[in-house]
Design a protein around this motif. Structure first.
Motif, mmCIF file in Angstrom:
data_model
loop_
_atom_site.group_PDB
_atom_site.id
_atom_site.type_symbol
_atom_site.label_atom_id
_atom_site.label_comp_id
_atom_site.label_asym_id
_atom_site.label_seq_id
_atom_site.Cartn_x
_atom_site.Cartn_y
_atom_site.Cartn_z
ATOM 1 N N CYS A 192 13.302 68.218 18.670
ATOM 2 C CA CYS A 192 12.905 66.839 18.438
ATOM 3 C C CYS A 192 13.599 65.910 19.425
ATOM 4 O O CYS A 192 14.766 66.075 19.737
ATOM 5 N N ILE A 193 12.828 64.956 19.919
ATOM 6 C CA ILE A 193 13.321 64.021 20.920
ATOM 7 C C ILE A 193 13.082 62.602 20.418
ATOM 8 O O ILE A 193 11.989 62.288 19.955
ATOM 9 N N CYS A 194 14.082 61.773 20.529
ATOM 10 C CA CYS A 194 13.924 60.381 20.095
ATOM 11 C C CYS A 194 13.692 59.478 21.303
ATOM 12 O O CYS A 194 12.633 59.464 21.884
ATOM 13 N N GLY A 195 14.696 58.752 21.729
ATOM 14 C CA GLY A 195 14.567 57.790 22.804
ATOM 15 C C GLY A 195 14.423 58.399 24.181
ATOM 16 O O GLY A 195 14.087 57.696 25.138
ATOM 17 N N GLU A 196 14.664 59.676 24.310
ATOM 18 C CA GLU A 196 14.611 60.335 25.624
ATOM 19 C C GLU A 196 13.220 60.276 26.259
ATOM 20 O O GLU A 196 13.095 60.305 27.482
ATOM 21 N N ILE A 197 12.183 60.197 25.456
ATOM 22 C CA ILE A 197 10.820 60.189 25.984
ATOM 23 C C ILE A 197 10.630 58.993 26.898
ATOM 24 O O ILE A 197 10.107 59.127 28.003
ATOM 25 N N VAL A 198 11.080 57.846 26.465
ATOM 26 C CA VAL A 198 10.939 56.623 27.266
ATOM 27 C C VAL A 198 11.737 56.745 28.560
ATOM 28 O O VAL A 198 11.279 56.327 29.623
ATOM 29 N N ASP A 199 12.924 57.348 28.487
ATOM 30 C CA ASP A 199 13.770 57.510 29.671
ATOM 31 C C ASP A 199 13.153 58.443 30.706
ATOM 32 O O ASP A 199 13.420 58.319 31.895
ATOM 33 N N GLU A 200 12.337 59.375 30.257
ATOM 34 C CA GLU A 200 11.762 60.397 31.140
ATOM 35 C C GLU A 200 10.457 59.980 31.815
ATOM 36 O O GLU A 200 10.045 60.601 32.785
ATOM 37 N N LEU A 201 9.789 58.949 31.288
ATOM 38 C CA LEU A 201 8.477 58.573 31.796
ATOM 39 C C LEU A 201 8.510 57.224 32.510
ATOM 40 O O LEU A 201 9.289 56.353 32.144
ATOM 41 N N GLY B 218 17.504 57.992 11.087
ATOM 42 C CA GLY B 218 18.220 56.724 11.170
ATOM 43 C C GLY B 218 17.252 55.615 11.539
ATOM 44 O O GLY B 218 16.263 55.399 10.855
ATOM 45 N N VAL B 219 17.539 54.928 12.637
ATOM 46 C CA VAL B 219 16.676 53.826 13.074
ATOM 47 C C VAL B 219 15.619 54.272 14.079
ATOM 48 O O VAL B 219 14.820 53.461 14.530
ATOM 49 N N SER B 220 15.611 55.526 14.454
ATOM 50 C CA SER B 220 14.634 56.003 15.431
ATOM 51 C C SER B 220 13.775 57.109 14.820
ATOM 52 O O SER B 220 14.043 57.603 13.736
ATOM 53 N N ILE B 221 12.731 57.465 15.548
ATOM 54 C CA ILE B 221 11.852 58.548 15.125
ATOM 55 C C ILE B 221 11.969 59.669 16.147
ATOM 56 O O ILE B 221 11.889 59.436 17.351
#
Length: 110
Positions: free
Chosen positions: A41-50, A76-79
């Motif tokens: 599972c990946i949270c905020g990393e998706i935005v950092d990678e694209l 928590g506060v992320s998905i």
């Protein structure tokens, strides 16, 4: 697609078109490749990678979720997102059957 017209297509045709629509954008392909590579599972990393904004990533994640190809869990506060394995297997089977049909006949066209 209107509800009255959907009965004119096979279940397989509807399923394949749902998956093809979800796969039809390079950003969605990049998201899926990232999730498949990480295998977690990946949270905020998706935005950092694209190379696209967070809001655009969210729109593409929504499309992939609606197609059933990914799952999202609140952490928590992320998905956190990951591949939805049962649906991924259906995708693999459906597209495999779709592409296999081409090899059943040899074409005499053009």
């Amino acid at each position: 697609m209107g509800a009255s017209k959907i009965i004119d297509y096979s279940e397989e045709q509807i399923l394949v078109s749902k998956y093809m629509k979800a796969l039809s954008h390079p950003a969605r392909m990049a998201i899926l490749q990232l999730l498949l590579t990480k295998q977690s599972c990946i949270c905020g990393e998706i935005v950092d990678e694209l190379p696209i904004s967070q809001s655009t990533v969210s729109q593409h994640l929504k499309e992939l979720k609606e197609a059933g190809l990914i799952r999202g869990q609140i952490d928590g506060v992320s998905i956190c997102y990951c591949i939805n394995e049962p649906e991924w297997n259906k995708l693999t089977d459906a597209l495999g059957h779709f592409f296999e049909k081409r090899h059943l006949k040899t074409s005499t066209c053009c």
